[in-house]
Scaffold this motif. Sequence first.
Motif, PDB file in Angstrom:
ATOM      1  N   VAL A 189      34.072   1.614 -25.669  1.00 20.94           N
ATOM      2  CA  VAL A 189      33.966   2.163 -24.307  1.00 20.94           C
ATOM      3  C   VAL A 189      33.328   1.112 -23.396  1.00 20.94           C
ATOM      4  N   GLN A 190      32.255   0.503 -23.893  1.00 22.56           N
ATOM      5  CA  GLN A 190      31.573  -0.532 -23.113  1.00 22.56           C
ATOM      6  C   GLN A 190      32.515  -1.695 -22.814  1.00 22.56           C
ATOM      7  N   ASP A 191      33.315  -2.080 -23.814  1.00 26.93           N
ATOM      8  CA  ASP A 191      34.246  -3.197 -23.647  1.00 26.93           C
ATOM      9  C   ASP A 191      35.232  -2.912 -22.509  1.00 26.93           C
ATOM     10  N   ASP A 192      35.758  -1.689 -22.504  1.00 30.55           N
ATOM     11  CA  ASP A 192      36.681  -1.302 -21.433  1.00 30.55           C
ATOM     12  C   ASP A 192      35.965  -1.270 -20.083  1.00 30.55           C
ATOM     13  N   TYR A 193      34.717  -0.784 -20.076  1.00 34.92           N
ATOM     14  CA  TYR A 193      33.929  -0.717 -18.844  1.00 34.92           C
ATOM     15  C   TYR A 193      33.700  -2.122 -18.289  1.00 34.92           C
ATOM     16  N   GLY A 233      30.288 -13.737 -14.893  1.00 37.80           N
ATOM     17  CA  GLY A 233      29.543 -14.839 -15.516  1.00 37.80           C
ATOM     18  C   GLY A 233      29.124 -14.512 -16.933  1.00 37.80           C
ATOM     19  N   LYS A 234      28.782 -13.251 -17.187  1.00 38.10           N
ATOM     20  CA  LYS A 234      28.268 -12.880 -18.520  1.00 38.10           C
ATOM     21  C   LYS A 234      29.367 -12.429 -19.467  1.00 38.10           C
ATOM     22  N   PHE A 235      30.364 -11.741 -18.950  1.00 38.10           N
ATOM     23  CA  PHE A 235      31.433 -11.196 -19.776  1.00 38.10           C
ATOM     24  C   PHE A 235      32.403 -12.327 -20.138  1.00 38.10           C
ATOM     25  N   GLY A 236      32.788 -12.379 -21.401  1.00 40.14           N
ATOM     26  CA  GLY A 236      33.562 -13.525 -21.883  1.00 40.14           C
ATOM     27  C   GLY A 236      34.997 -13.605 -21.374  1.00 40.14           C
ATOM     28  N   LYS A 237      35.545 -12.500 -20.906  1.00 38.61           N
ATOM     29  CA  LYS A 237      36.961 -12.503 -20.528  1.00 38.61           C
ATOM     30  C   LYS A 237      37.135 -12.424 -19.009  1.00 38.61           C
ATOM     31  N   GLN A 238      38.371 -12.556 -18.579  1.00 41.65           N
ATOM     32  CA  GLN A 238      38.720 -12.391 -17.169  1.00 41.65           C
ATOM     33  C   GLN A 238      38.476 -10.934 -16.770  1.00 41.65           C
ATOM     34  N   VAL A 239      37.633 -10.698 -15.776  1.00 44.56           N
ATOM     35  CA  VAL A 239      37.368  -9.323 -15.350  1.00 44.56           C
ATOM     36  C   VAL A 239      38.615  -8.764 -14.661  1.00 44.56           C
ATOM     37  N   GLY A 240      38.985  -7.533 -15.019  1.00 46.38           N
ATOM     38  CA  GLY A 240      40.190  -6.930 -14.452  1.00 46.38           C
ATOM     39  C   GLY A 240      41.446  -7.202 -15.275  1.00 46.38           C
ATOM     40  N   GLY A 241      41.305  -7.891 -16.393  1.00 45.72           N
ATOM     41  CA  GLY A 241      42.479  -8.232 -17.220  1.00 45.72           C
ATOM     42  C   GLY A 241      43.249  -7.000 -17.669  1.00 45.72           C
ATOM     43  N   ASP A 242      42.524  -5.952 -18.034  1.00 42.93           N
ATOM     44  CA  ASP A 242      43.188  -4.717 -18.464  1.00 42.93           C
ATOM     45  C   ASP A 242      43.968  -4.074 -17.312  1.00 42.93           C
ATOM     46  N   ILE A 243      43.400  -4.167 -16.114  1.00 45.01           N
ATOM     47  CA  ILE A 243      44.066  -3.567 -14.942  1.00 45.01           C
ATOM     48  C   ILE A 243      45.352  -4.321 -14.624  1.00 45.01           C
ATOM     49  N   ILE A 244      45.260  -5.648 -14.673  1.00 43.84           N
ATOM     50  CA  ILE A 244      46.427  -6.497 -14.368  1.00 43.84           C
ATOM     51  C   ILE A 244      47.610  -6.147 -15.269  1.00 43.84           C
ATOM     52  N   ASN A 274      48.106  -3.271 -16.886  1.00 36.51           N
ATOM     53  CA  ASN A 274      48.287  -1.808 -17.026  1.00 36.51           C
ATOM     54  C   ASN A 274      47.900  -1.317 -18.416  1.00 36.51           C
ATOM     55  N   LYS A 275      46.932  -1.977 -19.046  1.00 41.03           N
ATOM     56  CA  LYS A 275      46.556  -1.597 -20.409  1.00 41.03           C
ATOM     57  C   LYS A 275      45.945  -0.197 -20.429  1.00 41.03           C
ATOM     58  N   LYS A 276      46.369   0.589 -21.383  1.00 36.24           N
ATOM     59  CA  LYS A 276      45.759   1.913 -21.528  1.00 36.24           C
ATOM     60  C   LYS A 276      44.361   1.738 -22.098  1.00 36.24           C
ATOM     61  N   THR A 277      43.371   2.169 -21.328  1.00 34.02           N
ATOM     62  CA  THR A 277      41.969   2.037 -21.737  1.00 34.02           C
ATOM     63  C   THR A 277      41.287   3.387 -21.573  1.00 34.02           C
ATOM     64  N   PHE A 278      40.044   3.460 -22.059  1.00 37.21           N
ATOM     65  CA  PHE A 278      39.243   4.660 -21.819  1.00 37.21           C
ATOM     66  C   PHE A 278      39.227   4.995 -20.327  1.00 37.21           C
ATOM     67  N   LEU A 279      39.041   3.958 -19.492  1.00 39.49           N
ATOM     68  CA  LEU A 279      38.911   4.191 -18.052  1.00 39.49           C
ATOM     69  C   LEU A 279      40.201   4.748 -17.450  1.00 39.49           C
ATOM     70  N   LEU A 280      41.311   4.102 -17.765  1.00 44.02           N
ATOM     71  CA  LEU A 280      42.569   4.516 -17.145  1.00 44.02           C
ATOM     72  C   LEU A 280      42.959   5.934 -17.580  1.00 44.02           C
ATOM     73  N   TRP A 320      31.319   8.061 -15.667  1.00 44.36           N
ATOM     74  CA  TRP A 320      31.718   8.767 -16.882  1.00 44.36           C
ATOM     75  C   TRP A 320      31.659   7.824 -18.096  1.00 44.36           C
ATOM     76  N   ALA A 321      32.158   6.591 -17.930  1.00 41.29           N
ATOM     77  CA  ALA A 321      32.225   5.656 -19.064  1.00 41.29           C
ATOM     78  C   ALA A 321      30.826   5.319 -19.572  1.00 41.29           C
ATOM     79  N   LEU A 322      29.909   5.091 -18.645  1.00 46.67           N
ATOM     80  CA  LEU A 322      28.548   4.760 -19.089  1.00 46.67           C
ATOM     81  C   LEU A 322      27.922   5.950 -19.820  1.00 46.67           C
ATOM     82  N   ALA A 323      28.214   7.151 -19.319  1.00 46.11           N
ATOM     83  CA  ALA A 323      27.686   8.348 -19.984  1.00 46.11           C
ATOM     84  C   ALA A 323      28.338   8.538 -21.358  1.00 46.11           C
ATOM     85  N   GLU A 324      29.635   8.239 -21.420  1.00 46.23           N
ATOM     86  CA  GLU A 324      30.362   8.403 -22.675  1.00 46.23           C
ATOM     87  C   GLU A 324      29.848   7.400 -23.732  1.00 46.23           C
ATOM     88  N   LYS A 325      29.627   6.190 -23.301  1.00 49.26           N
ATOM     89  CA  LYS A 325      29.051   5.185 -24.203  1.00 49.26           C
ATOM     90  C   LYS A 325      27.700   5.680 -24.728  1.00 49.26           C
TER      91      LYS A 325
END
Lengths: 341, 341
Positions: free
Chosen positions: B225-229, B237-248, B250-256, B300-305
């Motif tokens: 959940v945190q990973d998707d968040y 700067g802190k997160f290892g990947k491109q932010v928004g990559g899942d959105i670009i 259309n990856k199905k994630t907890f958030l979407l 919701w995601a932070l609460a779910e985590k």
Amino acid sequence: MQTRFSPPQTMPAGQSDYSFKALLAAFEDQFNDRLFPDTPAILYDAIDYALSNGGKRVRPVLCLMGNTLVGPLEPDAFLAAHAVELYHNFTLVHDDIMDRAPLRRGRPTVHIRYNTSTAILAGDTLQLYAFEYLNCMQGRYRQKVAAVFLEAALGVCEGQQMDLDMENMPLEAVSYPDYLVMITMKTSVLLAASLQMGAMIGGAGEEDQQHLYAFGKNIGIAFQVQDDYLDAFGDPGKFGKQVGGDIITNKKTFLLLKARELCSPAQQAQLQELLALPGDDAAKVPGVLQLYKDCKVDEWALAEKQRFQQIALQHLENVAAPEANKKPLLELADLLLNRGH
Amino acid sequence: MQTRFSPPQTMPAGQSDYSFKALLAAFEDQFNDRLFPDTPAILYDAIDYALSNGGKRVRPVLCLMGNTLVGPLEPDAFLAAHAVELYHNFTLVHDDIMDRAPLRRGRPTVHIRYNTSTAILAGDTLQLYAFEYLNCMQGRYRQKVAAVFLEAALGVCEGQQMDLDMENMPLEAVSYPDYLVMITMKTSVLLAASLQMGAMIGGAGEEDQQHLYAFGKNIGIAFQVQDDYLDAFGDPGKFGKQVGGDIITNKKTFLLLKARELCSPAQQAQLQELLALPGDDAAKVPGVLQLYKDCKVDEWALAEKQRFQQIALQHLENVAAPEANKKPLLELADLLLNRGH
């Protein structure tokens, strides 16, 4: 935790006929049932499809025969037999992806019928189920049987990598001994291990196990020599594949590699010319066949097959078991090594 | 028969510091050595390359911690730790083929660096070595530990198939509960099993084992959940990947999936429009992020985590072991669940 795998009832009640036919029937009776869960449907459908390929089930029957050669049939031998057959089918599914093979035994391969991702996963899952079956064995030999299985399984993977490597090498860079090592690992060590695993379960001593391993390995090599021979010289009506298929694709075979050794410099040049022809050139197959006959690699192949067969039979003779018990193994060897010509 | 695998000396002499740092160092000390034969060179080079990917080694450390939570560190726990890490890396190699991923942690994936055939074989071989390690365990729990491993390993394969299936399904056909099952199998059951295997080796009772399994599973879900968040709302700067990559993509994630549930019919229509935009449309990422905030799926995601983390901690509390022994597990959970924001 609910587990998706529980030890199956694999032992047919009252099985006492240890002939090839009876053991094959007993194995298939179990194996042809759907062994797996229903979902994810695509994954397990693909596995079911892969397993219903009309294979000869030689490895599991060898495993059962290894057992019955030295003792009464044990339920654990059925579990080991399932494991080797599942593992063998896993290798077929993944090899077909690597070889880009569209067909196996006349049917679309798994990655064509489904897709490559599901074929990769189906293979991975089959490998896991092989270990599920092994892990259900009850006897104290479980660890040792698994070690024999793993050694052979690693050999099959290494043999496949060697085969990929050799495909990309020029013909003159592949020696006959290297080819023999590769083909033994890719095609024979699992046959050998199947027999040894069954023998371990039946209670055979270490020396008898090794003789049976060697019997299986050499029968496997003899079969492979025969397979290459039949691809070139088989009766098209009896042999299951297109005759000359290996020649059309310039496949490195026992015949091609040995022909290079046997033929004269003039013949070598002729061979190079023939190999350079496209596969659909009408002169290619007859030209290579004539060259094979000229350098007598056809006779060599039949003698080589005979040689490995004799080594195999000597090892079987050395096994300390009643001669009557060896009959099913001799029958199976005969079935494998006297077909199509 | 000369075997290519013999039980390694995996137990560091005098290991008595059971902190996360010390156990990680002890494991890596062994694991970073070349564990495999030299030939076929391409196969084992590809495996070495796959294993030197800078992974966090969470699963093997969990396995060691499962042991040290309830008893002194056993050599068998190191063998099981190797098995889970080898298996995990096998899944990464094959998943990258299926996902057509060009990069992993900034380096070319195995099938890109070598080729797809060798990547398939490298994965297959890694899977076999996982079982080699398991099969070397000496304790009487070997069969039960292998059963727990196999159950999780099958779950991972099934989860991957479910993931492939869901990728091809329209968004509205994927329910949040189905997604939760999939992601749990794909990413959390091996974490859970690692811990349980270690606990079995250490001598934990059945009930404690189940609590530890549940702890590992729920930490894994919270992490996901945190990973998707973080993919959407993380600090670039802190997160290892491109932010928004899942959105670009259309990856199905907890958030979407949850956003679809939470948002109004008008927002639903807006979401569909945003999903229909091409990945490189500059309006896509900010538009989806705004919509996520509008329907409060970020909260919701932070609460779910938090919710999954609390379930995990409750299970750990229920384990009948001294509180001091639980510290390394709490430290590891904290490390995993408090990063990047």
